[in-house]
Design a protein around this motif. Sequence first.
Motif, PDB file in Angstrom:
ATOM      1  N   VAL A 506      12.717  19.358  14.346  1.00  0.00           N
ATOM      2  CA  VAL A 506      13.018  18.197  15.180  1.00  0.00           C
ATOM      3  C   VAL A 506      12.297  17.016  14.527  1.00  0.00           C
ATOM      4  O   VAL A 506      11.067  17.031  14.413  1.00  0.00           O
ATOM      5  CB  VAL A 506      12.536  18.388  16.629  1.00  0.00           C
ATOM      6  CG1 VAL A 506      12.793  17.097  17.428  1.00  0.00           C
ATOM      7  CG2 VAL A 506      13.231  19.569  17.280  1.00  0.00           C
ATOM      8  N   PHE A 507      13.065  16.035  14.095  1.00  0.00           N
ATOM      9  CA  PHE A 507      12.478  14.923  13.351  1.00  0.00           C
ATOM     10  C   PHE A 507      12.385  13.682  14.239  1.00  0.00           C
ATOM     11  O   PHE A 507      13.403  13.212  14.764  1.00  0.00           O
ATOM     12  CB  PHE A 507      13.304  14.615  12.103  1.00  0.00           C
ATOM     13  CG  PHE A 507      13.345  15.740  11.117  1.00  0.00           C
ATOM     14  CD1 PHE A 507      12.192  16.156  10.471  1.00  0.00           C
ATOM     15  CD2 PHE A 507      14.536  16.406  10.836  1.00  0.00           C
ATOM     16  CE1 PHE A 507      12.214  17.203   9.558  1.00  0.00           C
ATOM     17  CE2 PHE A 507      14.578  17.449   9.922  1.00  0.00           C
ATOM     18  CZ  PHE A 507      13.414  17.855   9.286  1.00  0.00           C
ATOM     19  N   GLU A 508      11.181  13.160  14.389  1.00  0.00           N
ATOM     20  CA  GLU A 508      10.944  11.979  15.206  1.00  0.00           C
ATOM     21  C   GLU A 508      10.384  10.858  14.339  1.00  0.00           C
ATOM     22  O   GLU A 508       9.425  11.047  13.593  1.00  0.00           O
ATOM     23  CB  GLU A 508       9.962  12.302  16.340  1.00  0.00           C
ATOM     24  CG  GLU A 508      10.508  13.304  17.341  1.00  0.00           C
ATOM     25  CD  GLU A 508       9.592  13.492  18.532  1.00  0.00           C
ATOM     26  OE1 GLU A 508       8.562  12.769  18.606  1.00  0.00           O
ATOM     27  OE2 GLU A 508       9.889  14.345  19.381  1.00  0.00           O
ATOM     28  N   LEU A 509      11.020   9.683  14.463  1.00  0.00           N
ATOM     29  CA  LEU A 509      10.618   8.532  13.665  1.00  0.00           C
ATOM     30  C   LEU A 509       9.218   8.079  14.048  1.00  0.00           C
ATOM     31  O   LEU A 509       8.902   7.907  15.224  1.00  0.00           O
ATOM     32  CB  LEU A 509      11.602   7.375  13.882  1.00  0.00           C
ATOM     33  CG  LEU A 509      11.263   6.053  13.190  1.00  0.00           C
ATOM     34  CD1 LEU A 509      11.257   6.214  11.675  1.00  0.00           C
ATOM     35  CD2 LEU A 509      12.242   4.966  13.615  1.00  0.00           C
ATOM     36  N   GLU A 510       8.370   7.883  13.032  1.00  0.00           N
ATOM     37  CA  GLU A 510       7.030   7.333  13.240  1.00  0.00           C
ATOM     38  C   GLU A 510       7.004   5.961  12.591  1.00  0.00           C
ATOM     39  O   GLU A 510       6.940   5.838  11.361  1.00  0.00           O
ATOM     40  CB  GLU A 510       5.972   8.249  12.639  1.00  0.00           C
ATOM     41  CG  GLU A 510       4.548   7.808  12.912  1.00  0.00           C
ATOM     42  CD  GLU A 510       3.532   8.836  12.431  1.00  0.00           C
ATOM     43  OE1 GLU A 510       2.605   8.452  11.717  1.00  0.00           O
ATOM     44  OE2 GLU A 510       3.685  10.025  12.782  1.00  0.00           O
ATOM     45  N   LYS A 511       7.075   4.935  13.402  1.00  0.00           N
ATOM     46  CA  LYS A 511       7.202   3.575  12.898  1.00  0.00           C
ATOM     47  C   LYS A 511       5.962   3.156  12.098  1.00  0.00           C
ATOM     48  O   LYS A 511       4.835   3.517  12.435  1.00  0.00           O
ATOM     49  CB  LYS A 511       7.440   2.600  14.045  1.00  0.00           C
ATOM     50  CG  LYS A 511       8.838   2.695  14.664  1.00  0.00           C
ATOM     51  CD  LYS A 511       9.039   1.634  15.710  1.00  0.00           C
ATOM     52  CE  LYS A 511      10.445   1.675  16.289  1.00  0.00           C
ATOM     53  NZ  LYS A 511      11.471   1.323  15.288  1.00  0.00           N
ATOM     54  N   ASP A 512       6.215   2.410  11.040  1.00  0.00           N
ATOM     55  CA  ASP A 512       5.162   1.805  10.208  1.00  0.00           C
ATOM     56  C   ASP A 512       4.272   2.838   9.524  1.00  0.00           C
ATOM     57  O   ASP A 512       3.149   2.517   9.116  1.00  0.00           O
ATOM     58  CB  ASP A 512       4.293   0.856  11.040  1.00  0.00           C
ATOM     59  CG  ASP A 512       5.095  -0.286  11.649  1.00  0.00           C
ATOM     60  OD1 ASP A 512       6.005  -0.779  10.955  1.00  0.00           O
ATOM     61  OD2 ASP A 512       4.819  -0.657  12.800  1.00  0.00           O
ATOM     62  N   ALA A 513       4.757   4.058   9.388  1.00  0.00           N
ATOM     63  CA  ALA A 513       3.957   5.083   8.710  1.00  0.00           C
ATOM     64  C   ALA A 513       3.743   4.733   7.233  1.00  0.00           C
ATOM     65  O   ALA A 513       2.718   5.095   6.653  1.00  0.00           O
ATOM     66  CB  ALA A 513       4.639   6.447   8.833  1.00  0.00           C
ATOM     67  N   PHE A 514       4.708   4.042   6.637  1.00  0.00           N
ATOM     68  CA  PHE A 514       4.604   3.636   5.232  1.00  0.00           C
ATOM     69  C   PHE A 514       4.551   2.115   5.124  1.00  0.00           C
ATOM     70  O   PHE A 514       5.147   1.522   4.224  1.00  0.00           O
ATOM     71  CB  PHE A 514       5.784   4.178   4.427  1.00  0.00           C
ATOM     72  CG  PHE A 514       5.725   5.651   4.162  1.00  0.00           C
ATOM     73  CD1 PHE A 514       5.083   6.148   3.044  1.00  0.00           C
ATOM     74  CD2 PHE A 514       6.302   6.553   5.050  1.00  0.00           C
ATOM     75  CE1 PHE A 514       5.031   7.506   2.798  1.00  0.00           C
ATOM     76  CE2 PHE A 514       6.256   7.908   4.814  1.00  0.00           C
ATOM     77  CZ  PHE A 514       5.616   8.399   3.688  1.00  0.00           C
ATOM     78  N   ALA A 515       3.825   1.485   6.015  1.00  0.00           N
ATOM     79  CA  ALA A 515       3.728   0.025   6.010  1.00  0.00           C
ATOM     80  C   ALA A 515       3.183  -0.467   4.669  1.00  0.00           C
ATOM     81  O   ALA A 515       2.174   0.027   4.168  1.00  0.00           O
ATOM     82  CB  ALA A 515       2.831  -0.445   7.148  1.00  0.00           C
ATOM     83  N   GLY A 516       3.859  -1.451   4.096  1.00  0.00           N
ATOM     84  CA  GLY A 516       3.417  -2.022   2.827  1.00  0.00           C
ATOM     85  C   GLY A 516       3.869  -1.268   1.598  1.00  0.00           C
ATOM     86  O   GLY A 516       3.631  -1.712   0.480  1.00  0.00           O
ATOM     87  N   ILE A 517       4.518  -0.116   1.775  1.00  0.00           N
ATOM     88  CA  ILE A 517       5.021   0.669   0.639  1.00  0.00           C
ATOM     89  C   ILE A 517       6.524   0.440   0.546  1.00  0.00           C
ATOM     90  O   ILE A 517       7.297   0.916   1.382  1.00  0.00           O
ATOM     91  CB  ILE A 517       4.740   2.175   0.827  1.00  0.00           C
ATOM     92  CG1 ILE A 517       3.253   2.423   1.069  1.00  0.00           C
ATOM     93  CG2 ILE A 517       5.246   2.952  -0.384  1.00  0.00           C
ATOM     94  CD1 ILE A 517       2.362   2.030  -0.071  1.00  0.00           C
ATOM     95  N   GLU A 518       6.944  -0.301  -0.468  1.00  0.00           N
ATOM     96  CA  GLU A 518       8.364  -0.580  -0.614  1.00  0.00           C
ATOM     97  C   GLU A 518       8.663  -1.081  -2.017  1.00  0.00           C
ATOM     98  O   GLU A 518       7.760  -1.375  -2.797  1.00  0.00           O
ATOM     99  CB  GLU A 518       8.821  -1.611   0.416  1.00  0.00           C
ATOM    100  CG  GLU A 518       8.139  -2.966   0.306  1.00  0.00           C
ATOM    101  CD  GLU A 518       8.612  -3.915   1.387  1.00  0.00           C
ATOM    102  OE1 GLU A 518       9.792  -4.324   1.325  1.00  0.00           O
ATOM    103  OE2 GLU A 518       7.826  -4.230   2.291  1.00  0.00           O
ATOM    104  N   VAL A 519       9.957  -1.155  -2.308  1.00  0.00           N
ATOM    105  CA  VAL A 519      10.449  -1.723  -3.559  1.00  0.00           C
ATOM    106  C   VAL A 519      11.502  -2.769  -3.211  1.00  0.00           C
ATOM    107  O   VAL A 519      11.888  -2.920  -2.055  1.00  0.00           O
ATOM    108  CB  VAL A 519      11.064  -0.633  -4.469  1.00  0.00           C
ATOM    109  CG1 VAL A 519      10.008   0.319  -4.973  1.00  0.00           C
ATOM    110  CG2 VAL A 519      12.178   0.134  -3.730  1.00  0.00           C
ATOM    111  N   ARG A 520      11.944  -3.494  -4.231  1.00  0.00           N
ATOM    112  CA  ARG A 520      12.985  -4.489  -3.998  1.00  0.00           C
ATOM    113  C   ARG A 520      14.356  -3.812  -4.024  1.00  0.00           C
ATOM    114  O   ARG A 520      14.949  -3.633  -5.077  1.00  0.00           O
ATOM    115  CB  ARG A 520      12.917  -5.584  -5.057  1.00  0.00           C
ATOM    116  CG  ARG A 520      11.716  -6.500  -4.921  1.00  0.00           C
ATOM    117  CD  ARG A 520      11.738  -7.564  -6.002  1.00  0.00           C
ATOM    118  NE  ARG A 520      11.570  -6.991  -7.332  1.00  0.00           N
ATOM    119  CZ  ARG A 520      11.735  -7.673  -8.463  1.00  0.00           C
ATOM    120  NH1 ARG A 520      12.090  -8.948  -8.427  1.00  0.00           N
ATOM    121  NH2 ARG A 520      11.551  -7.085  -9.628  1.00  0.00           N
TER     122      ARG A 520
END
Length: 605
Positions: A506-520
């Motif tokens: 059962v997969f539940e979204l955890e908001k902002d778990a990877f805050a600041g980790i991104e690419v363009r």
Amino acid sequence: MIENRLLKTLTVVLIAGLTTSACTSSGFVKEGESSSLHYYQQVNPFPFFDDQGNKITYPFMGGFNTPRPVFADIDNDGDPDLFLQENSEDLMFFENTAPGTEAPLEWKTNKYKDLDIGEWFRFVDMDQDGDLDLLAEQPYSYIRYYRNEGTKEEANFVLAADSLRDINGTPIFSDRQNIPNVTDIDCDGKLDLFIGSLDGTLARYESKGRDENEIPQFELVTSRFQNIEIVKQFGTMHGANTMAFMDIDSDGDQDIFWGDFFEPSILLLENRGSCSNPQFVGEPISFPRSNPVMTSGYNVPSLVDWENDGDMDLFLGVLGGAYNTNETTSENFYFFEQKDNDFHLTTRQFLTMLDAGDESILSTGDLDGDGDLDLLLANKIDPSASKTSVVYRYENKGTSTAPEFHLTGTLDLPKAYHFAPALADLNNDGLADMILGSWKGKMAYYRNTGNGFELVNEVIAELDRGSNVVPTLTDIDNDGDLDLIAGQSGGEIALYRNTGGIDSPVFELEKDAFAGIEVRHRSAPALTDWDGDGDQDLFLGSKIDGYKYFRNDGTAEVPNFVEAEFPFEVKFTQLGSPYFADLNDDGIPEFLSGTRGGGILYYGN
């Protein structure tokens, strides 16, 4: 032989108490050992076969969408070598090491002599000293000149001029969408430079000697050579073009082959004059005469005596013009053999490789319960089924230590675009189940029945915003079950924590778990314990930024990802989708990646 620049030593520090297993759970170092791993690109580490049982020669070449081939005997050994451009700046080199055999070309590098070539390249003996020099695009839309200061056998290209110039010292402009060429069209011993334009005409420059730096100088003879004007049949459209010169009819003068953005065939402009007095009159002829090639347009011709039988054969790289480019994202390197005074299509994929078309994503897992890894390869839109993406299945018919992959068909799935499969055993039955992402951002759960996949949940997780979801499965919090990590169109990463357990996710979204980790744009995640410290590190593919690496400076239970230098040298690719798998069961996962070209890149140790 791989060029030394492709090799980079990576020192892995021993972390006591860790063992290597699947790349989702532990590091690359076996317990009680320390090692220096060398990761470098390989194109054929394992045998692959198509659905007809034919061996795929270069499985991990990465796929081609816009190949620009040129044949040249760069080492003066009497047989033609292949140079090919797929991406801006990069020049692939295949050495002809076994002429006359089934697979004579050996891939050497994707960056020949570290030369920058812009959008096109040509080998020409510009200084007429008997060896090949190099012309290439100087961004944007000028003609860079590399002089060969080596020998016929061992070329050494040195940048001699950032642009060829006319006799007034003005740089010669050549729109980067048009690929020029050089020949002696009138047999007077002086090189002629031909540049096509977007209006379908052809400019001719003639060499007027060299300047004080021994750089050839040219004078514009005419901007409308022989009044040639290539336009779309029954219309006035014209476009990007490329050309090749060859005496195809053996009458002693040079004819012109022309590829155009609005032309699905290749055009022959026959020289009806003589060597000293060329005359191009009459209508262009679609080629080959008996059965003209029909592609998506903008075909790049290259002529060479490939069969070494005394006559010229024809190769076409299909760049994709005005006519449904998706149809030629996989089969786009045509070979026509000349036999009996005619040209016969031999293959549409001269270099055979894994190529699903466009924007590939892969995953591996034991699909059939035989103890070894099988492989799935998905595309954005299938070239032969343009209304949907397709997932191809490659079954490992070898062993876990000596894999041998065979294409055994496609998965039976509802129509959608941008399929992104992620394989893992989600119900603890020993078979690899699948989370399947798609363009709309929804992720479906398919159970592996041992005889295919069965839909369990059409939307087991969904992006709260964005599209182009790329899922991967890993135990991010070290609680013994698999969590779901998803990349997306905006470049962010989403975490769906598994609150169900090892056999009923059962997969539940955890908001902002990877805050600041991104690419363009267009993130594609892969997690593995790269540094062997017992927690998961993060790798990201992207549309613009290439590959990125984020080291976990936290713990296995509470990760903290910090961007760090990428740990080995890897080819930049747009829309890369990184993946780690131990395909040969040696305890050290290999780095693989889907590509914009629709294939797979492979870096082994």
